[in-house]
Design an enzyme around this catalytic site. Sequence first.
Site, PDB file in Angstrom:
ATOM      1  N   GLU A 174       0.795  -1.223   0.000  1.00 51.52           N
ATOM      2  CA  GLU A 174       0.000   0.000   0.000  1.00 51.52           C
ATOM      3  C   GLU A 174       0.837   1.288   0.000  1.00 51.52           C
ATOM      4  O   GLU A 174       0.703   2.131   0.894  1.00 51.52           O
ATOM      5  CB  GLU A 174      -0.980  -0.022   1.192  1.00 51.52           C
ATOM      6  CG  GLU A 174      -1.900  -1.236   1.134  1.00 51.52           C
ATOM      7  CD  GLU A 174      -2.942  -1.278   2.248  1.00 51.52           C
ATOM      8  OE1 GLU A 174      -2.897  -0.434   3.156  1.00 51.52           O
ATOM      9  OE2 GLU A 174      -3.812  -2.163   2.192  1.00 51.52           O
ATOM     10  N   ASN A 215       1.815  -4.582  -3.387  1.00 50.13           N
ATOM     11  CA  ASN A 215       0.411  -4.923  -3.167  1.00 50.13           C
ATOM     12  C   ASN A 215      -0.354  -3.656  -2.777  1.00 50.13           C
ATOM     13  O   ASN A 215       0.120  -2.870  -1.952  1.00 50.13           O
ATOM     14  CB  ASN A 215       0.378  -5.937  -2.006  1.00 50.13           C
ATOM     15  CG  ASN A 215      -0.966  -6.540  -1.728  1.00 50.13           C
ATOM     16  OD1 ASN A 215      -1.631  -7.021  -2.635  1.00 50.13           O
ATOM     17  ND2 ASN A 215      -1.366  -6.526  -0.457  1.00 50.13           N
ATOM     18  N   HIS A 251     -10.527  -5.655  -2.221  1.00 51.28           N
ATOM     19  CA  HIS A 251     -11.541  -5.540  -1.159  1.00 51.28           C
ATOM     20  C   HIS A 251     -12.695  -4.726  -1.740  1.00 51.28           C
ATOM     21  O   HIS A 251     -12.716  -3.497  -1.666  1.00 51.28           O
ATOM     22  CB  HIS A 251     -10.961  -4.836   0.074  1.00 51.28           C
ATOM     23  CG  HIS A 251      -9.895  -5.619   0.749  1.00 51.28           C
ATOM     24  ND1 HIS A 251     -10.139  -6.808   1.397  1.00 51.28           N
ATOM     25  CD2 HIS A 251      -8.561  -5.398   0.883  1.00 51.28           C
ATOM     26  CE1 HIS A 251      -9.013  -7.287   1.906  1.00 51.28           C
ATOM     27  NE2 HIS A 251      -8.048  -6.460   1.601  1.00 51.28           N
ATOM     28  N   GLU A 279      -6.337 -10.330  -1.939  1.00 53.58           N
ATOM     29  CA  GLU A 279      -7.106 -10.197  -0.689  1.00 53.58           C
ATOM     30  C   GLU A 279      -8.596 -10.081  -0.985  1.00 53.58           C
ATOM     31  O   GLU A 279      -9.311  -9.269  -0.381  1.00 53.58           O
ATOM     32  CB  GLU A 279      -6.628  -8.975   0.103  1.00 53.58           C
ATOM     33  CG  GLU A 279      -5.134  -8.971   0.376  1.00 53.58           C
ATOM     34  CD  GLU A 279      -4.671  -7.807   1.262  1.00 53.58           C
ATOM     35  OE1 GLU A 279      -5.513  -7.108   1.847  1.00 53.58           O
ATOM     36  OE2 GLU A 279      -3.445  -7.606   1.351  1.00 53.58           O
ATOM     37  N   ASP A 281     -12.367  -9.935  -1.098  1.00 56.19           N
ATOM     38  CA  ASP A 281     -13.644 -10.095  -0.401  1.00 56.19           C
ATOM     39  C   ASP A 281     -14.609  -9.061  -0.973  1.00 56.19           C
ATOM     40  O   ASP A 281     -14.191  -8.066  -1.575  1.00 56.19           O
ATOM     41  CB  ASP A 281     -13.542 -10.035   1.140  1.00 56.19           C
ATOM     42  CG  ASP A 281     -12.797  -8.822   1.680  1.00 56.19           C
ATOM     43  OD1 ASP A 281     -12.760  -7.765   1.020  1.00 56.19           O
ATOM     44  OD2 ASP A 281     -12.241  -8.935   2.797  1.00 56.19           O
TER      45      ASP A 281
HETATM   46  C1  XIL Z   1      -5.781  -6.772   7.999  1.00 56.40           C
HETATM   47  C2  XIL Z   1      -6.048  -8.020   8.822  1.00 56.40           C
HETATM   48  O1  XIL Z   1      -6.938  -8.869   8.141  1.00 56.40           O
HETATM   49  C3  XIL Z   1      -6.614  -7.648  10.166  1.00 56.40           C
HETATM   50  O2  XIL Z   1      -6.742  -8.784  11.002  1.00 56.40           O
HETATM   51  C4  XIL Z   1      -5.713  -6.616  10.845  1.00 56.40           C
HETATM   52  O3  XIL Z   1      -6.335  -6.185  12.049  1.00 56.40           O
HETATM   53  C5  XIL Z   1      -5.478  -5.437   9.939  1.00 56.40           C
HETATM   54  O4  XIL Z   1      -4.953  -5.888   8.694  1.00 56.40           O
HETATM   55  N1  XIL Z   1      -4.735  -4.700   3.477  1.00 56.40           N
HETATM   56  C6  XIL Z   1      -3.713  -5.555   3.790  1.00 56.40           C
HETATM   57  C7  XIL Z   1      -3.874  -6.531   4.910  1.00 56.40           C
HETATM   58  O5  XIL Z   1      -2.704  -5.593   3.079  1.00 56.40           O
HETATM   59  O6  XIL Z   1      -2.665  -6.755   5.586  1.00 56.40           O
HETATM   60  C8  XIL Z   1      -4.938  -6.086   5.873  1.00 56.40           C
HETATM   61  O7  XIL Z   1      -5.147  -7.143   6.809  1.00 56.40           O
HETATM   62  C9  XIL Z   1      -6.203  -5.717   5.150  1.00 56.40           C
HETATM   63  C10 XIL Z   1      -5.967  -4.571   4.199  1.00 56.40           C
END
Ligand code: XIL
Length: 359
Positions: A174, A215, A251, A279, A281
């Site tokens: 990020e 990422n 996400h 990631e 969802d």
């Molecule tokens: C999130 C985890 O799922 C949580 O359990 C934690 O509290 C915060 O981080 N982007 C990312 C991940 O790259 O590492 C994050 O994961 C979600 C957003």
Amino acid sequence: MKLLAPVAALLPFISLSQCLPSNAGSDTSGTTTATSALPSGTSMGVLNTLAQGIGKKYFGSATDNPEFTDSAYMAILESSEFGQITPGNSMKWDATEPEQNTFTFSGGDAVVAIANSTGKIVRGHNLVWQSQLPSWVSDSNFTADELTSVIQNHISNVVGTNYIIGYAWDVVNEPFNSDGTFVSDVFYNTLGSDFISIALNAAHAADPDAKLCINDYGIEGSGTKSTAMQNLVQTLKANSVPIDCIGFESHFILGEIPSDLQSNMEAFTALGVDVQITELDIRMELPETADLLDQQKSDYETVIAACAAVSGCVGMTVWDFTDKYSWVPSTFSGYGAACPYDSNLVKKPAFDGIVAGLS
Ligand code: XIL
């Protein structure tokens, strides 16, 4: 080359993989599951097989150490449904180097042990990120030379001497704001954008075989942030910095899948990097309804089909497979139900959407 977990580290997990829960893969609760709609004989363990069948490397899931005591969850995680796992938290900086030069690898070791004992690959996540970063890094006023050494030491220890995971690392996580500028964190403020090449070069030195990724979220559709990431890839490549892959976090919000997801993936792969959905969802405003779950099924299919259609999109990972352990409700107030299995570990229509996208 894979890290071989000590036998003792594997033992706690072996018993968990011996049987499946009686309801796994079966439709026991009506409209929120759709397993019965699957082609016969494909009710369990299909996702990774289907993904590999269309030339992908894996279909995977994030997981997290507190979940490892849930035997019903573990039976699914360890099954052939998933060919890859990502530690949700246990390889992050605050978990691995909470104090300077004091390293703790037990959480990540447990994830690697599960992968090794069940034949899965690991995506290492992550090495340099402003979040979940201990204050000894963010607040120490290191000079540029000092912070460079801190980054190199962190990466050489985490990657080089411990998690030789044999597949991919999210080396930088990020780095961009939504307007395409770099996030103003200790790394950028001290080193400028050089922190990215410093981290990538250190990761390459530590594990020359690993695929090295950057990422981010909000780069899945075309726009300012995606363009900034593409420009970064071009700059890194022009300077011979090792960069192999871009993670599309994905996400998403229900009904808001970028319409140009596929062509935007192709814009990245045209630059000579792989894309991975890292990631995934798809959250909805609660409460969930049959209509929303149906829309979610369609949205999952759209995302997976886009990756399926792009040869350089090499794999896809859901950010945990079950609503039981999703990060969404605690992060996005009023939203949830974002995963392909519900909180009772029963498959939702979204699961069939993934199957359809892979077929
Ligand atoms: C999130 C985890 O799922 C949580 O359990 C934690 O509290 C915060 O981080 N982007 C990312 C991940 O790259 O590492 C994050 O994961 C979600 C957003």
